[in-house]
Scaffold this active site. Structure first.
Site, PDB file in Angstrom:
ATOM      1  N   ASN A   9      73.012  79.053  62.804  1.00  0.00           N
ATOM      2  CA  ASN A   9      72.207  77.915  62.345  1.00  0.00           C
ATOM      3  C   ASN A   9      73.088  76.672  62.399  1.00  0.00           C
ATOM      4  OD1 ASN A   9      70.666  76.062  60.949  1.00  0.00           O
ATOM      5  ND2 ASN A   9      70.841  77.079  58.959  1.00  0.00           N
ATOM      6  N   LYS A  11      72.290  73.685  61.890  1.00  0.00           N
ATOM      7  CA  LYS A  11      71.853  72.672  60.915  1.00  0.00           C
ATOM      8  C   LYS A  11      71.761  71.288  61.574  1.00  0.00           C
ATOM      9  CE  LYS A  11      73.886  75.448  57.294  1.00  0.00           C
ATOM     10  NZ  LYS A  11      74.267  75.544  55.898  1.00  0.00           N
ATOM     11  N   HIS A  95      64.802  78.261  54.468  1.00  0.00           N
ATOM     12  CA  HIS A  95      66.242  78.145  54.195  1.00  0.00           C
ATOM     13  C   HIS A  95      66.433  77.452  52.843  1.00  0.00           C
ATOM     14  CE1 HIS A  95      70.411  76.875  54.547  1.00  0.00           C
ATOM     15  NE2 HIS A  95      70.542  77.799  55.484  1.00  0.00           N
ATOM     16  N   GLU A  97      68.342  75.215  51.906  1.00  0.00           N
ATOM     17  CA  GLU A  97      68.475  73.756  51.962  1.00  0.00           C
ATOM     18  C   GLU A  97      67.093  73.108  52.030  1.00  0.00           C
ATOM     19  OE1 GLU A  97      71.250  73.674  55.212  1.00  0.00           O
ATOM     20  OE2 GLU A  97      72.784  74.476  53.876  1.00  0.00           O
ATOM     21  N   GLU A 166      70.413  85.152  51.592  1.00  0.00           N
ATOM     22  CA  GLU A 166      71.445  84.116  51.548  1.00  0.00           C
ATOM     23  C   GLU A 166      71.607  83.622  50.108  1.00  0.00           C
ATOM     24  OE1 GLU A 166      72.036  82.192  55.601  1.00  0.00           O
ATOM     25  OE2 GLU A 166      70.440  81.097  54.626  1.00  0.00           O
ATOM     26  N   GLY A 172      77.848  77.604  52.545  1.00  0.00           N
ATOM     27  CA  GLY A 172      78.699  76.440  52.768  1.00  0.00           C
ATOM     28  C   GLY A 172      79.781  76.258  51.722  1.00  0.00           C
ATOM     29  N   SER A 212      78.666  81.840  54.016  1.00  0.00           N
ATOM     30  CA  SER A 212      80.114  81.811  54.289  1.00  0.00           C
ATOM     31  C   SER A 212      80.597  83.010  55.103  1.00  0.00           C
ATOM     32  CB  SER A 212      80.898  81.664  52.979  1.00  0.00           C
ATOM     33  OG  SER A 212      80.583  80.437  52.353  1.00  0.00           O
TER      34      SER A 212
HETATM   35  C1  PEP Z   1      73.344  79.015  56.375  1.00  0.00           C
HETATM   36  O1  PEP Z   1      73.190  77.823  56.389  1.00  0.00           O
HETATM   37  O2  PEP Z   1      72.384  79.759  56.643  1.00  0.00           O
HETATM   38  C2  PEP Z   1      74.659  79.530  56.046  1.00  0.00           C
HETATM   39  C3  PEP Z   1      74.764  80.799  55.801  1.00  0.00           C
HETATM   40  O3  PEP Z   1      75.701  78.634  56.011  1.00  0.00           O
HETATM   41  P1  PEP Z   1      77.273  78.979  55.905  1.00  0.00           P
HETATM   42  O4  PEP Z   1      77.539  80.112  56.860  1.00  0.00           O
HETATM   43  O5  PEP Z   1      77.956  77.725  56.300  1.00  0.00           O
HETATM   44  O6  PEP Z   1      77.536  79.379  54.498  1.00  0.00           O
END
Ligand code: PEP
Length: 252
Positions: A9, A11, A95, A97, A166, A172, A212
């Site tokens: 992703n 973003k 997601h 976000e 997630e 992040g 992460s």
């Molecule tokens: C994500 O945005 O789906 C995600 C898992 O981000 P990150 O790997 O940066 O934690």
């Protein structure tokens, strides 16, 4: 047997030139990867050039969001038909976000899943608890509500879904869920899917971990029985890191 899926992703990152440079590098690094499905979800603005660049490769294309209507007076939105037209096979829905910054509720997520499936897209449905919810021992309750409301009324005849667990506190932040913590939630999600659909159907649905994921922790996460791949944010912007994560899934 569920084929692992590693999804990147991107973003709101990468210009068209940067997207092309990244995808050209990924094509070279990933060309011999087999036994794993590889997906990238660039920003809308780069979908067309990335689609052309990955033609004939083992990399698939996805979008990061859609609106729940096929067309109409919805200024600034992008419909499922439009991303299909751009060559997307997958779309990420719900997601954290989007839930946080755009106030997407489970009802909105449900409408988006429905419209994605009706338009023959595969939906990657994201769920996850906040740190406060985990600390209050409400993780399973939150996951149950997100899964049940998000999938309400979705028929088994069009069930092209992947679930991404997630935990919001891991996205992040550099702090990932431990493989055991993630596997426990994944097993719970699979039990919920069995209740909603059937055991047989649930056993075929992939459940990805996201939060992460990086080369240093991916192999350990992927070795858990219920973890069928990863949704990768930050580390998917670096071709070498993303490649190492894909390789760790090939080795399982
Ligand atoms: C994500 O945005 O789906 C995600 C898992 O981000 P990150 O790997 O940066 O934690």
């Amino acid at each position: 047997m569920r084929k692992p899926l590693i999804a990147g992703n991107w973003k709101m990152n990468n210009s068209i030139a940067e997207s092309l440079a990244l995808v050209e590098r990924l094509k070279v690094l990933l060309k011999d990867s087999s036994g794993v499905e590889i997906l990238i979800a660039p920003p809308f603005t780069a979908l067309a050039v990335v689609r052309d660049a990955i033609r004939g490769s083992n990399i698939k294309l996805g979008a990061q969001n859609i609106f729940w209507k096929d067309s109409g007076a919805y200024t600034g939105e992008v419909s499922p038909l439009m991303i299909r037209d751009l060559g997307c096979e997958y779309v990420i829905i719900g997601h954290s976000e989007r839930r946080e910054y755009f106030k997407e509720s489970d009802e909105v997520v449900n409408k988006k899943i429905g419209t994605a499936l009706r338009n023959k897209l595969k939906a990657i449905v994201c769920v996850g608890e906040t740190l406060k919810e985990r600390e209050d021992n409400r993780t399973m309750q939150v996951i149950e509500s997100q899964i049940k409301r998000g999938l309400e009324g979705i028929s088994t005849s069009e069930l092209r879904i992947v679930i991404a667990y997630e935990p919001v506190w891991a996205i992040g932040t550099g702090r990932n869920a431990t493989p055991v913590q993630a596997n426990e939630v994944h097993a719970y999600i699979r039990r919920l899917l069995s209740q909603i659909f059937s055991e047989d159907i649930a056993s075929g649905i992939r459940i990805l971990y996201g939060g992460s994921v990086k080369p240093s922790n991916s192999a350990e996460l992927m070795s858990e029985k219920e973890i069928d791949g990863a949704l990768v944010g930050g580390a998917s912007l670096d071709a070498d890191s993303f490649t190492q994560i894909v390789r760790s899934a090939c080795m399982v």
